[in-house]
Write a protein that holds these residues in place. Structure first.
Motif, short mmCIF file in Angstrom:
data_model
loop_
_atom_site.label_atom_id
_atom_site.label_comp_id
_atom_site.label_asym_id
_atom_site.label_seq_id
_atom_site.Cartn_x
_atom_site.Cartn_y
_atom_site.Cartn_z
N VAL A 66 -3.57 10.47 -3.78
CA VAL A 66 -2.46 10.96 -2.96
C VAL A 66 -2.21 10.00 -1.79
O VAL A 66 -1.06 9.65 -1.48
N ILE A 67 -3.31 9.55 -1.13
CA ILE A 67 -3.15 8.62 -0.01
C ILE A 67 -2.49 7.33 -0.49
O ILE A 67 -1.56 6.81 0.14
N PHE A 68 -2.95 6.85 -1.64
CA PHE A 68 -2.36 5.63 -2.21
C PHE A 68 -0.87 5.83 -2.49
O PHE A 68 -0.03 4.98 -2.14
N THR A 69 -0.53 7.00 -3.08
CA THR A 69 0.87 7.28 -3.40
C THR A 69 1.71 7.34 -2.12
O THR A 69 2.85 6.85 -2.09
N ALA A 70 1.14 7.96 -1.05
CA ALA A 70 1.86 8.03 0.21
C ALA A 70 2.17 6.63 0.73
O ALA A 70 3.29 6.34 1.17
N GLY A 71 1.16 5.74 0.63
CA GLY A 71 1.37 4.37 1.08
C GLY A 71 2.45 3.68 0.26
O GLY A 71 3.33 3.01 0.82
N VAL A 72 2.42 3.89 -1.06
CA VAL A 72 3.44 3.28 -1.93
C VAL A 72 4.83 3.79 -1.54
O VAL A 72 5.80 3.02 -1.44
N GLY A 73 4.91 5.12 -1.27
CA GLY A 73 6.20 5.70 -0.90
C GLY A 73 6.76 5.09 0.36
O GLY A 73 7.93 4.70 0.42
N VAL A 74 5.89 5.00 1.40
CA VAL A 74 6.37 4.43 2.68
C VAL A 74 6.80 2.99 2.49
O VAL A 74 7.84 2.56 3.01
N LEU A 75 6.01 2.23 1.71
CA LEU A 75 6.36 0.82 1.52
C LEU A 75 7.67 0.67 0.76
O LEU A 75 8.48 -0.22 1.06
N LEU A 76 7.90 1.56 -0.23
CA LEU A 76 9.15 1.48 -0.98
C LEU A 76 10.34 1.75 -0.07
O LEU A 76 11.39 1.13 -0.18
N LEU A 77 10.14 2.70 0.88
CA LEU A 77 11.25 3.07 1.75
C LEU A 77 11.46 2.05 2.87
O LEU A 77 12.59 1.72 3.21
N LEU A 78 10.34 1.57 3.47
CA LEU A 78 10.47 0.77 4.69
C LEU A 78 10.07 -0.68 4.53
O LEU A 78 10.61 -1.55 5.21
N GLY A 79 9.10 -0.94 3.66
CA GLY A 79 8.45 -2.25 3.72
C GLY A 79 9.25 -3.38 3.09
O GLY A 79 9.43 -4.43 3.68
N ARG A 80 9.77 -3.12 1.92
CA ARG A 80 10.26 -4.20 1.08
C ARG A 80 11.46 -4.94 1.67
O ARG A 80 11.51 -6.15 1.71
N ARG A 81 12.41 -4.15 2.18
CA ARG A 81 13.69 -4.72 2.56
C ARG A 81 13.52 -5.81 3.61
O ARG A 81 14.15 -6.86 3.55
N ARG A 82 12.66 -5.54 4.58
CA ARG A 82 12.45 -6.47 5.67
C ARG A 82 11.95 -7.81 5.16
O ARG A 82 12.41 -8.86 5.58
N GLU A 83 11.00 -7.75 4.20
CA GLU A 83 10.43 -9.01 3.70
C GLU A 83 11.47 -9.85 2.99
O GLU A 83 11.53 -11.06 3.17
N GLU A 84 12.33 -9.19 2.20
CA GLU A 84 13.39 -9.93 1.52
C GLU A 84 14.28 -10.62 2.53
O GLU A 84 14.67 -11.77 2.35
N ASP A 85 14.57 -9.89 3.63
CA ASP A 85 15.41 -10.48 4.67
C ASP A 85 14.77 -11.73 5.24
O ASP A 85 15.43 -12.75 5.46
N GLU A 86 13.44 -11.63 5.49
CA GLU A 86 12.75 -12.76 6.09
C GLU A 86 12.74 -13.95 5.15
O GLU A 86 12.89 -15.09 5.57
N GLU A 87 12.58 -13.66 3.85
CA GLU A 87 12.59 -14.76 2.89
C GLU A 87 13.96 -15.43 2.84
O GLU A 87 14.07 -16.64 2.76
N ALA A 88 15.00 -14.61 2.91
CA ALA A 88 16.35 -15.16 2.84
C ALA A 88 16.71 -15.89 4.14
O ALA A 88 17.63 -16.69 4.17
#
Lengths: 145, 189
Positions: B158-180
């Motif tokens: 459950v903890i792992f799933t919570a982390g995956v959920g938060v990362l899907l919502l918040l984490g990914r987009r920022r990194e793509e921006d930084e790469e671009a």
């Protein structure tokens, strides 16, 4: 928080001890209060303190999000694999009696391994959640509070 | 003496709770909720639940307070002014619910009662098993990791799933921006 000299010095002194205490709670969990979850949040709190004082960017260089993203599922996998290993040795899933020659040793090995997996996942997930949040906040002045 | 400590800690909890409701300054409310968690941790130590107190202090007072502060920097620092007249209906509902909950505790066995039904079911077996088979002093760890290993595996997932959920919502987009190398304008709802 670049100019908070006292905070920087004190947290630099404290962070190693917080992490050491987390490791104590992790590996002494059989004998004293604590275990994987408690140890995980204590270590994560130390990492978050580091990120608060020295900045998120520097924290990301030390505790790489890519590495944490690997550690989080690895913790769950360690736990699950202990269960399958017990099955392979002839027992039921997560029946630690089968991990070693005699039942008590097996239980000790099982508990310490499983707790290590929990600690790994909790540390990684807590830190990742904080970094995901912190990545969205922009720097604000102390006076703004 | 222990009763006195309990009364003082519960009184502090009550005062902090009222203060959180009272203040309009969200920064103050966040710090007070951290203080609430820290007081709860002290209360859990008084109840001999040191491991729960660890968690409460680290998660409640530490990590979640920091996450709330992070949220505050994205929103405003002051609550919107609303008129504070007392509405009778909700107040009545809260009082009745609270009274019912307190009435429900009357039937509960006393704290630490060795003859409580919850302690007579599988607990004797766990206590004896931890002493004879597992042979570790911390019975809580034995139950969580061994007897209830399957539950704990689920919790970890459950903890792992919570982390995956938060990362899907918040984490990914920022990194793509930084790469671009460019930052897309924030899409605020």
């Amino acid at each position: 928080m670049r100019h908070h000299l006292v905070l920087r010095v004190v947290s630099k002194l404290l962070i190693p001890f917080i992490i050491l205490y987390g490791l104590y709670v992790q590996f002494h969990g059989d004998f004293s209060p604590g275990g994987g979850f408690q140890a995980g949040v204590i270590v994560a709190a130390a990492i978050i303190l580091y990120a608060l004082i020295f900045g998120t960017e520097r924290a990301k260089q030390v505790f790489k999000p890519q590495a944490l993203m690997v550690l989080a599922p690895v913790g769950v996998m360690i736990f699950a694999l202990v269960g399958y290993y017990a099955m392979a040795m002839g027992g039921a899933y997560l029946d630690y009696d089968w991990l070693a020659g005699d039942d008590t040793t097996g239980q000790h090995i099982g508990i310490i391994t499983v707790e290590f997996g929990v600690g790994l996942t909790v540390t990684a997930v807590m830190t990742l959640i904080f970094l995901a949040y912190a990545g969205r906040t922009h720097e604000i002045d102390d006076d703004d509070w | 003496m222990e009763l006195l400590i309990d009364i003082v800690l519960l009184a502090i909890l009550g005062i902090i709770a009222v203060a959180i409701l009272w203040t309009r300054h969200l920064f103050v409310a966040t710090m007070l909720s951290g203080a609430y968690s820290l007081t709860s941790a002290a209360l859990l130590v008084a109840l001999d639940a040191v491991d729960v107190a660890f968690t409460e202090a680290a998660v409640g007072a530490g990590i979640s307070t920091v996450l709330m502060l992070g949220t505050l920097t994205l929103t405003r620092r002051r609550e919107k002014a609303t008129n504070r007249r007392v509405s009778i209906g909700p107040l009545l509902l809260v009082i009745v619910t609270g009274a019912l909950l307190i009435y429900g505790t009357v039937d509960m066995p006393a704290f630490g009662d060795p003859n409580a039904p919850a302690l007579l079911h599988v607990v004797p077996e766990y206590l004896a098993g931890t002493r004879d088979d597992i042979q570790i002093p911390n019975i809580v760890t034995a139950i969580l990791a061994s007897y209830r290993g399957f539950d704990t595996l689920g919790e970890t997932a459950v903890i792992f799933t919570a982390g995956v959920g938060v990362l899907l919502l918040l984490g990914r987009r920022r990194e793509e921006d930084e790469e671009a190398g460019t930052r897309r304008p924030e899409r605020e709802a």
